[in-house]
Design a protein around this motif. Structure first.
Motif, PDB file in Angstrom:
ATOM      1  N   ILE A 215      46.106  99.951  41.590  1.00 36.95           N
ATOM      2  CA  ILE A 215      45.443 101.547  42.166  1.00 36.95           C
ATOM      3  C   ILE A 215      44.154 101.302  43.055  1.00 36.95           C
ATOM      4  O   ILE A 215      44.251 101.986  44.005  1.00 36.95           O
ATOM      5  CB  ILE A 215      45.135 102.252  40.843  1.00 36.95           C
ATOM      6  N   GLU A 216      43.456 100.445  42.791  1.00 39.08           N
ATOM      7  CA  GLU A 216      42.001 100.117  43.592  1.00 39.08           C
ATOM      8  C   GLU A 216      42.279  99.609  45.068  1.00 39.08           C
ATOM      9  O   GLU A 216      41.907  99.997  45.914  1.00 39.08           O
ATOM     10  CB  GLU A 216      41.201  99.241  42.977  1.00 39.08           C
ATOM     11  N   THR A 217      43.419  98.831  45.244  1.00 35.69           N
ATOM     12  CA  THR A 217      44.119  98.294  46.430  1.00 35.69           C
ATOM     13  C   THR A 217      44.315  99.560  47.037  1.00 35.69           C
ATOM     14  O   THR A 217      44.418  99.677  48.474  1.00 35.69           O
ATOM     15  CB  THR A 217      44.754  97.276  46.200  1.00 35.69           C
ATOM     16  N   GLU A 218      45.554 100.278  46.603  1.00 35.79           N
ATOM     17  CA  GLU A 218      46.009 101.473  47.313  1.00 35.79           C
ATOM     18  C   GLU A 218      44.971 102.393  47.620  1.00 35.79           C
ATOM     19  O   GLU A 218      44.862 103.166  48.771  1.00 35.79           O
ATOM     20  CB  GLU A 218      46.853 102.136  46.121  1.00 35.79           C
ATOM     21  N   LYS A 219      43.863 102.776  47.027  1.00 39.62           N
ATOM     22  CA  LYS A 219      42.548 103.400  47.358  1.00 39.62           C
ATOM     23  C   LYS A 219      42.141 103.101  48.570  1.00 39.62           C
ATOM     24  O   LYS A 219      41.786 103.809  49.354  1.00 39.62           O
ATOM     25  CB  LYS A 219      41.766 103.632  46.091  1.00 39.62           C
ATOM     26  N   LYS A 220      41.935 101.794  48.604  1.00 39.53           N
ATOM     27  CA  LYS A 220      41.295 101.045  50.001  1.00 39.53           C
ATOM     28  C   LYS A 220      42.196 101.350  51.077  1.00 39.53           C
ATOM     29  O   LYS A 220      41.790 101.581  52.150  1.00 39.53           O
ATOM     30  CB  LYS A 220      40.903  99.736  49.661  1.00 39.53           C
ATOM     31  N   ILE A 221      43.494 101.103  50.710  1.00 38.61           N
ATOM     32  CA  ILE A 221      44.452 101.169  51.977  1.00 38.61           C
ATOM     33  C   ILE A 221      44.359 102.840  52.549  1.00 38.61           C
ATOM     34  O   ILE A 221      44.310 103.157  53.595  1.00 38.61           O
ATOM     35  CB  ILE A 221      45.845 100.990  51.555  1.00 38.61           C
ATOM     36  N   ASN A 222      44.390 103.608  51.451  1.00 40.94           N
ATOM     37  CA  ASN A 222      44.525 105.355  51.742  1.00 40.94           C
ATOM     38  C   ASN A 222      43.179 105.547  52.726  1.00 40.94           C
ATOM     39  O   ASN A 222      43.248 106.290  53.644  1.00 40.94           O
ATOM     40  CB  ASN A 222      44.525 105.981  50.514  1.00 40.94           C
ATOM     41  N   ALA A 223      41.946 104.925  52.163  1.00 38.38           N
ATOM     42  CA  ALA A 223      40.832 105.213  52.589  1.00 38.38           C
ATOM     43  C   ALA A 223      40.831 104.777  54.279  1.00 38.38           C
ATOM     44  O   ALA A 223      40.303 105.350  54.979  1.00 38.38           O
ATOM     45  CB  ALA A 223      39.771 104.606  51.905  1.00 38.38           C
TER      46      ALA A 223
END
Length: 254
Positions: A150-158
């Motif tokens: 999830i944290e990686t996904e958050k960074k990609i989305n950001a």
């Protein structure tokens, strides 16, 4: 505009995924029976052609795009359609008189604009009173992959929302943009787009390309990239891959 993350092949691939959404946007312009409709940011012009078929010969449909390659493709594909034409132009200013246009559609354009309010104001200027304005936009912040990272996904989305796309939250601001320019009868719909294979995600969202770009630019580490993309590949191989993004249709009248 930001550096493009699309080309004609991407637009053709995404068209297949978004066909129902596109058809929904056409219906919001079906009551225009005379005058001129503009498709702003028309790409290669497929939507221009479909609008011309829907609205009939008494309506002229003009496709506008800043990219000469897209405009040239549109002209080629529509060369035998009398009520279609194309103009190469930026989104503002637009080469039309005040209150001269009977309807305007724009798809996945507002997200690329550094001054979206200026373009919405320009659309308001050229539309006739009572004419429809229809917008389709991508809510990049809603992009979701069903993995544990999830944290990686958050960074990609950001990265997508704040860096890659000029106006990544445009979809959530559409109704505010319309209200600020005194449009009337403002409405909005959310249309979730779901894919169930990694190939579809790469075709429609360019996920492998984007994730590689994110790691190359230092927004995630190589380890985060490997763990995340391996999880996507594993989910795909085992048949439980899932990814989604929300598309917004907003419309109003002048």
């Amino acid at each position: 505009m930001s550096e493009k993350h699309y080309d004609i092949n991407y637009l053709q691939n995404s068209r297949r995924l978004l066909l129902n959404l596109k058809e929904r946007s056409y219906t919001l312009l079906k009551d225009v029976t005379a005058g001129t409709i503009i498709d702003l940011g028309c790409g290669a012009g497929k939507d221009v052609i479909e609008l011309a078929k829907q609205n009939g010969n008494n309506v002229k449909v003009i496709g506008i795009d800043h990219d000469p390659v897209m405009v040239a493709q549109g002209k080629t594909d529509a060369k035998d359609i009398d009520n279609v034409s194309f103009i190469q132009s930026e989104a503002a200013p637009l080469p039309f008189e005040d209150e001269s246009i009977a309807g305007l559609r724009t798809e996945r354009v507002i997200q690329h604009l550094k001054a979206p309010q200026q373009v919405v104001a320009e659309v308001h200027r050229i539309l006739k009173p009572g004419s429809p304005f229809v917008i389709i936009e991508t809510d990049w912040h809603s992009l979701s992959f069903f993995t544990e990272f999830i944290e990686t996904e958050k960074k990609i989305n950001a990265y997508l929302t704040d860096i890659k796309v000029n106006n990544g939250f445009a979809a959530r601001k559409l109704t505010s943009y319309l209200a600020a320019q005194s449009f009337n009868n403002i409405k909005a719909e959310i249309h979730p787009i779901v894919v169930n294979t990694l190939q579809e995600a790469n075709d429609y969202f360019w996920i492998e390309k984007i994730v590689k770009e994110v790691v190359e630019k230092g927004f995630i580490t190589p380890t985060e990239y490997t763990d995340f993309y391996t999880a996507l590949q594993t989910a795909d191989e085992k048949g439980y891959f899932a990814a989604s993004i929300n598309m917004i249709v907003a419309w109003a009248t002048k």
